[in-house]
Design a protein around this motif. Structure first.
Motif, PDB file in Angstrom:
ATOM      1  N   MET A 266       4.115  10.824  -3.995  1.00  0.00           N
ATOM      2  CA  MET A 266       4.095   9.388  -4.137  1.00  0.00           C
ATOM      3  C   MET A 266       3.063   8.779  -3.175  1.00  0.00           C
ATOM      4  SD  MET A 266       7.358   6.977  -4.038  1.00  0.00           S
ATOM      5  CE  MET A 266       7.438   5.607  -5.098  1.00  0.00           C
ATOM      6  N   TRP A 267       2.978   9.299  -1.966  1.00  0.00           N
ATOM      7  CA  TRP A 267       2.007   8.798  -0.991  1.00  0.00           C
ATOM      8  C   TRP A 267       0.589   8.972  -1.497  1.00  0.00           C
ATOM      9  CZ3 TRP A 267       0.980   5.594   2.613  1.00  0.00           C
ATOM     10  CH2 TRP A 267      -0.136   5.750   3.412  1.00  0.00           C
ATOM     11  N   LYS A 268       0.302  10.132  -2.125  1.00  0.00           N
ATOM     12  CA  LYS A 268      -1.038  10.403  -2.652  1.00  0.00           C
ATOM     13  C   LYS A 268      -1.394   9.407  -3.747  1.00  0.00           C
ATOM     14  CE  LYS A 268      -1.253  15.307  -1.575  1.00  0.00           C
ATOM     15  NZ  LYS A 268      -1.336  16.671  -2.111  1.00  0.00           N
ATOM     16  N   GLU A 269      -0.432   9.128  -4.620  1.00  0.00           N
ATOM     17  CA  GLU A 269      -0.674   8.177  -5.701  1.00  0.00           C
ATOM     18  C   GLU A 269      -0.955   6.777  -5.143  1.00  0.00           C
ATOM     19  OE1 GLU A 269       2.428   8.163  -8.608  1.00  0.00           O
ATOM     20  OE2 GLU A 269       2.366  10.344  -8.814  1.00  0.00           O
ATOM     21  N   PHE A 270      -0.150   6.379  -4.135  1.00  0.00           N
ATOM     22  CA  PHE A 270      -0.359   5.066  -3.533  1.00  0.00           C
ATOM     23  C   PHE A 270      -1.718   4.995  -2.854  1.00  0.00           C
ATOM     24  CE2 PHE A 270      -0.215   2.312   0.217  1.00  0.00           C
ATOM     25  CZ  PHE A 270      -0.012   1.103  -0.415  1.00  0.00           C
ATOM     26  N   LYS A 271      -2.059   6.052  -2.135  1.00  0.00           N
ATOM     27  CA  LYS A 271      -3.349   6.078  -1.439  1.00  0.00           C
ATOM     28  C   LYS A 271      -4.499   6.019  -2.443  1.00  0.00           C
ATOM     29  CE  LYS A 271      -5.199   9.629   1.043  1.00  0.00           C
ATOM     30  NZ  LYS A 271      -5.219  10.711   2.023  1.00  0.00           N
ATOM     31  N   ALA A 272      -4.377   6.753  -3.551  1.00  0.00           N
ATOM     32  CA  ALA A 272      -5.419   6.733  -4.576  1.00  0.00           C
ATOM     33  C   ALA A 272      -5.544   5.334  -5.186  1.00  0.00           C
ATOM     34  CB  ALA A 272      -5.121   7.756  -5.659  1.00  0.00           C
ATOM     35  N   PHE A 273      -4.415   4.667  -5.377  1.00  0.00           N
ATOM     36  CA  PHE A 273      -4.435   3.316  -5.942  1.00  0.00           C
ATOM     37  C   PHE A 273      -4.980   2.306  -4.941  1.00  0.00           C
ATOM     38  CE2 PHE A 273      -2.217  -0.778  -6.147  1.00  0.00           C
ATOM     39  CZ  PHE A 273      -2.701  -1.232  -7.365  1.00  0.00           C
ATOM     40  N   ALA A 274      -4.478   2.332  -3.711  1.00  0.00           N
ATOM     41  CA  ALA A 274      -4.818   1.319  -2.719  1.00  0.00           C
ATOM     42  C   ALA A 274      -6.265   1.396  -2.275  1.00  0.00           C
ATOM     43  CB  ALA A 274      -3.890   1.434  -1.515  1.00  0.00           C
ATOM     44  N   PHE A 275      -6.844   2.571  -2.314  1.00  0.00           N
ATOM     45  CA  PHE A 275      -8.205   2.716  -1.818  1.00  0.00           C
ATOM     46  C   PHE A 275      -9.228   2.875  -2.933  1.00  0.00           C
ATOM     47  CE2 PHE A 275      -5.576   4.015   1.811  1.00  0.00           C
ATOM     48  CZ  PHE A 275      -5.975   3.044   2.695  1.00  0.00           C
ATOM     49  N   LYS A 276      -8.838   2.544  -4.147  1.00  0.00           N
ATOM     50  CA  LYS A 276      -9.805   2.487  -5.234  1.00  0.00           C
ATOM     51  C   LYS A 276     -10.763   1.348  -4.965  1.00  0.00           C
ATOM     52  CE  LYS A 276      -7.579   3.967  -9.450  1.00  0.00           C
ATOM     53  NZ  LYS A 276      -6.945   3.520 -10.667  1.00  0.00           N
ATOM     54  N   GLY A 277     -11.957   1.479  -5.466  1.00  0.00           N
ATOM     55  CA  GLY A 277     -12.960   0.436  -5.250  1.00  0.00           C
ATOM     56  C   GLY A 277     -12.517  -0.918  -5.761  1.00  0.00           C
ATOM     57  N   ASN A 278     -11.882  -0.965  -6.931  1.00  0.00           N
ATOM     58  CA  ASN A 278     -11.500  -2.249  -7.522  1.00  0.00           C
ATOM     59  C   ASN A 278     -10.471  -2.981  -6.674  1.00  0.00           C
ATOM     60  OD1 ASN A 278     -13.190  -1.637  -9.610  1.00  0.00           O
ATOM     61  ND2 ASN A 278     -11.569  -0.979 -10.982  1.00  0.00           N
ATOM     62  N   VAL A 279      -9.506  -2.246  -6.135  1.00  0.00           N
ATOM     63  CA  VAL A 279      -8.463  -2.883  -5.335  1.00  0.00           C
ATOM     64  C   VAL A 279      -9.061  -3.432  -4.039  1.00  0.00           C
ATOM     65  CG1 VAL A 279      -6.300  -2.491  -4.103  1.00  0.00           C
ATOM     66  CG2 VAL A 279      -6.646  -1.456  -6.335  1.00  0.00           C
ATOM     67  N   LEU A 280      -9.917  -2.654  -3.410  1.00  0.00           N
ATOM     68  CA  LEU A 280     -10.554  -3.136  -2.183  1.00  0.00           C
ATOM     69  C   LEU A 280     -11.449  -4.331  -2.471  1.00  0.00           C
ATOM     70  CD1 LEU A 280     -11.430   0.206  -0.378  1.00  0.00           C
ATOM     71  CD2 LEU A 280      -9.664  -1.437   0.217  1.00  0.00           C
ATOM     72  N   ASP A 281     -12.195  -4.288  -3.563  1.00  0.00           N
ATOM     73  CA  ASP A 281     -13.048  -5.425  -3.931  1.00  0.00           C
ATOM     74  C   ASP A 281     -12.197  -6.671  -4.159  1.00  0.00           C
ATOM     75  OD1 ASP A 281     -15.243  -3.798  -3.774  1.00  0.00           O
ATOM     76  OD2 ASP A 281     -15.431  -3.497  -5.939  1.00  0.00           O
ATOM     77  N   LEU A 282     -11.066  -6.495  -4.817  1.00  0.00           N
ATOM     78  CA  LEU A 282     -10.170  -7.623  -5.075  1.00  0.00           C
ATOM     79  C   LEU A 282      -9.637  -8.191  -3.768  1.00  0.00           C
ATOM     80  CD1 LEU A 282      -8.642  -9.410  -7.065  1.00  0.00           C
ATOM     81  CD2 LEU A 282      -6.852  -7.676  -7.111  1.00  0.00           C
ATOM     82  N   ALA A 283      -9.224  -7.323  -2.853  1.00  0.00           N
ATOM     83  CA  ALA A 283      -8.702  -7.795  -1.566  1.00  0.00           C
ATOM     84  C   ALA A 283      -9.770  -8.552  -0.790  1.00  0.00           C
ATOM     85  CB  ALA A 283      -8.193  -6.601  -0.748  1.00  0.00           C
ATOM     86  N   ILE A 284     -10.963  -8.024  -0.775  1.00  0.00           N
ATOM     87  CA  ILE A 284     -12.065  -8.703  -0.088  1.00  0.00           C
ATOM     88  C   ILE A 284     -12.342 -10.042  -0.753  1.00  0.00           C
ATOM     89  CG2 ILE A 284     -14.547  -8.592   0.382  1.00  0.00           C
ATOM     90  CD1 ILE A 284     -14.125  -5.526   0.705  1.00  0.00           C
ATOM     91  N   GLY A 285     -12.320 -10.067  -2.082  1.00  0.00           N
ATOM     92  CA  GLY A 285     -12.545 -11.313  -2.812  1.00  0.00           C
ATOM     93  C   GLY A 285     -11.495 -12.373  -2.496  1.00  0.00           C
ATOM     94  N   VAL A 286     -10.243 -11.950  -2.354  1.00  0.00           N
ATOM     95  CA  VAL A 286      -9.173 -12.904  -2.038  1.00  0.00           C
ATOM     96  C   VAL A 286      -9.379 -13.492  -0.647  1.00  0.00           C
ATOM     97  CG1 VAL A 286      -6.691 -13.072  -1.547  1.00  0.00           C
ATOM     98  CG2 VAL A 286      -7.481 -11.913  -3.604  1.00  0.00           C
ATOM     99  N   VAL A 287      -9.709 -12.637   0.320  1.00  0.00           N
ATOM    100  CA  VAL A 287      -9.917 -13.119   1.692  1.00  0.00           C
ATOM    101  C   VAL A 287     -11.115 -14.066   1.744  1.00  0.00           C
ATOM    102  CG1 VAL A 287     -10.543 -12.409   4.031  1.00  0.00           C
ATOM    103  CG2 VAL A 287      -8.824 -11.120   2.758  1.00  0.00           C
ATOM    104  N   ILE A 288     -12.211 -13.671   1.124  1.00  0.00           N
ATOM    105  CA  ILE A 288     -13.393 -14.527   1.118  1.00  0.00           C
ATOM    106  C   ILE A 288     -13.114 -15.811   0.340  1.00  0.00           C
ATOM    107  CG2 ILE A 288     -15.768 -14.715   0.266  1.00  0.00           C
ATOM    108  CD1 ILE A 288     -16.134 -11.795   1.046  1.00  0.00           C
ATOM    109  N   GLY A 289     -12.373 -15.704  -0.757  1.00  0.00           N
ATOM    110  CA  GLY A 289     -12.018 -16.887  -1.540  1.00  0.00           C
ATOM    111  C   GLY A 289     -11.185 -17.872  -0.741  1.00  0.00           C
ATOM    112  N   ALA A 290     -10.263 -17.365   0.062  1.00  0.00           N
ATOM    113  CA  ALA A 290      -9.448 -18.255   0.900  1.00  0.00           C
ATOM    114  C   ALA A 290     -10.320 -18.971   1.919  1.00  0.00           C
ATOM    115  CB  ALA A 290      -8.353 -17.455   1.590  1.00  0.00           C
TER     116      ALA A 290
END
Length: 128
Positions: free
Chosen positions: A1-25
């Protein structure tokens, strides 16, 4: 389960989205400041300091504060217009970058060899 979460959380799209939210705020705070501190006072000066938030309709013991709705709509329209103008400005800068001519691609070693072979074959045909 940890591997799946890590693969999901550190995908490029998720990181781009997180950065976009912070910059958007952060960008939202800038736009809010521009609207509240620059545009709204200028419009207030032009229209004589008119503020709709105090408008209300009293019916019996109830008070309908429709002025807040009008003021919120005006604030939204000013914010949306500011964002629109900012995006248009960024688009112009982006167009200027895209219009710059790209350097011609450097042929690879294989392409250079094939070109030489082609030229030699043409030369041999012309000589014969």
């Amino acid at each position: 389960m940890w591997k799946e979460f890590k693969a999901f959380a550190f995908k490029g799209n998720v990181l781009d989205l997180a950065i976009g939210v912070v910059i958007g705020a952060a960008f939202g705070k800038i736009v809010t400041s521009i609207v509240n501190d620059l545009i709204t006072p200028i419009i207030g000066i032009i229209i004589g300091g008119l503020n709709f938030s105090g408008l209300a309709l009293e019916v019996g013991d109830s008070k309908i504060t429709y002025g807040n709705l009008i003021q919120t709509i005006i604030d939204f329209l000013l914010t949306a217009a500011s964002i629109f103008l900012f995006i248009k400005l960024l688009g112009r800068f982006k167009k200027k970058e895209e219009e710059k001519p790209a350097a011609p691609p450097v042929p690879s070693r294989e392409e250079m060899l094939l070109t030489e072979i082609r030229d030699l074959l043409k030369q041999q045909r012309q000589e014969s």
